[in-house]
Design a protein around this motif. Sequence first.
Motif, PDB file in Angstrom:
ATOM      1  N   THR A 144       2.393  -0.175   0.658  1.00  0.00           N
ATOM      2  CA  THR A 144       1.830   0.419   1.875  1.00  0.00           C
ATOM      3  C   THR A 144       0.310   0.501   1.784  1.00  0.00           C
ATOM      4  O   THR A 144      -0.390   0.157   2.735  1.00  0.00           O
ATOM      5  N   VAL A 145      -0.189   0.917   0.658  1.00  0.00           N
ATOM      6  CA  VAL A 145      -1.640   1.016   0.467  1.00  0.00           C
ATOM      7  C   VAL A 145      -2.273  -0.370   0.533  1.00  0.00           C
ATOM      8  O   VAL A 145      -3.320  -0.555   1.163  1.00  0.00           O
ATOM      9  N   LEU A 146      -1.636  -1.351  -0.085  1.00  0.00           N
ATOM     10  CA  LEU A 146      -2.158  -2.717  -0.050  1.00  0.00           C
ATOM     11  C   LEU A 146      -2.206  -3.262   1.371  1.00  0.00           C
ATOM     12  O   LEU A 146      -3.178  -3.916   1.760  1.00  0.00           O
ATOM     13  N   ILE A 147      -1.181  -2.984   2.154  1.00  0.00           N
ATOM     14  CA  ILE A 147      -1.154  -3.438   3.547  1.00  0.00           C
ATOM     15  C   ILE A 147      -2.271  -2.765   4.339  1.00  0.00           C
ATOM     16  O   ILE A 147      -2.993  -3.426   5.097  1.00  0.00           O
ATOM     17  N   ILE A 148      -2.442  -1.472   4.153  1.00  0.00           N
ATOM     18  CA  ILE A 148      -3.485  -0.743   4.875  1.00  0.00           C
ATOM     19  C   ILE A 148      -4.867  -1.278   4.494  1.00  0.00           C
ATOM     20  O   ILE A 148      -5.705  -1.514   5.359  1.00  0.00           O
ATOM     21  N   VAL A 149      -5.099  -1.476   3.212  1.00  0.00           N
ATOM     22  CA  VAL A 149      -6.385  -2.018   2.753  1.00  0.00           C
ATOM     23  C   VAL A 149      -6.603  -3.411   3.348  1.00  0.00           C
ATOM     24  O   VAL A 149      -7.707  -3.738   3.819  1.00  0.00           O
ATOM     25  N   GLY A 150      -5.573  -4.229   3.350  1.00  0.00           N
ATOM     26  CA  GLY A 150      -5.677  -5.572   3.914  1.00  0.00           C
ATOM     27  C   GLY A 150      -6.024  -5.553   5.390  1.00  0.00           C
ATOM     28  O   GLY A 150      -6.887  -6.310   5.849  1.00  0.00           O
ATOM     29  N   VAL A 151      -5.375  -4.671   6.141  1.00  0.00           N
ATOM     30  CA  VAL A 151      -5.642  -4.567   7.580  1.00  0.00           C
ATOM     31  C   VAL A 151      -7.067  -4.074   7.831  1.00  0.00           C
ATOM     32  O   VAL A 151      -7.760  -4.566   8.728  1.00  0.00           O
ATOM     33  N   VAL A 152      -7.519  -3.123   7.033  1.00  0.00           N
ATOM     34  CA  VAL A 152      -8.897  -2.628   7.178  1.00  0.00           C
ATOM     35  C   VAL A 152      -9.896  -3.758   6.899  1.00  0.00           C
ATOM     36  O   VAL A 152     -10.871  -3.930   7.647  1.00  0.00           O
TER      37      VAL A 152
END
Length: 92
Positions: free
Chosen positions: A4-12
């Motif tokens: 989840t954190v990786l996805i959020i960082v990627g989207v940012v």
Amino acid sequence: MSITVLIIVGVVIVNAVTFVQFGADKQRAMRGVRRIRESHLLQLAFFGGTPAAYLARRVYRHKTRKQPFSDQLAAIAMLQVGVTIGLTIAFF
């Protein structure tokens, strides 16, 4: 780090790159030099940069009257909303 954190960082990151690219394209348009391809800007939106694309269009007043581009960006946004709703229903 969780997925989840990786996805959020990627989207940012994708949104930051999208915003910067729209600004760079606006500057290039004003200087009359080679532009960033619309397909590249749309690809950034497709891969998660849609919020930044809409924000950049407003901030830079850029790509607001290009009808094919606007329609394609809206289609990408609708697809992303549909996928988000579908995944939410499927997993929650």
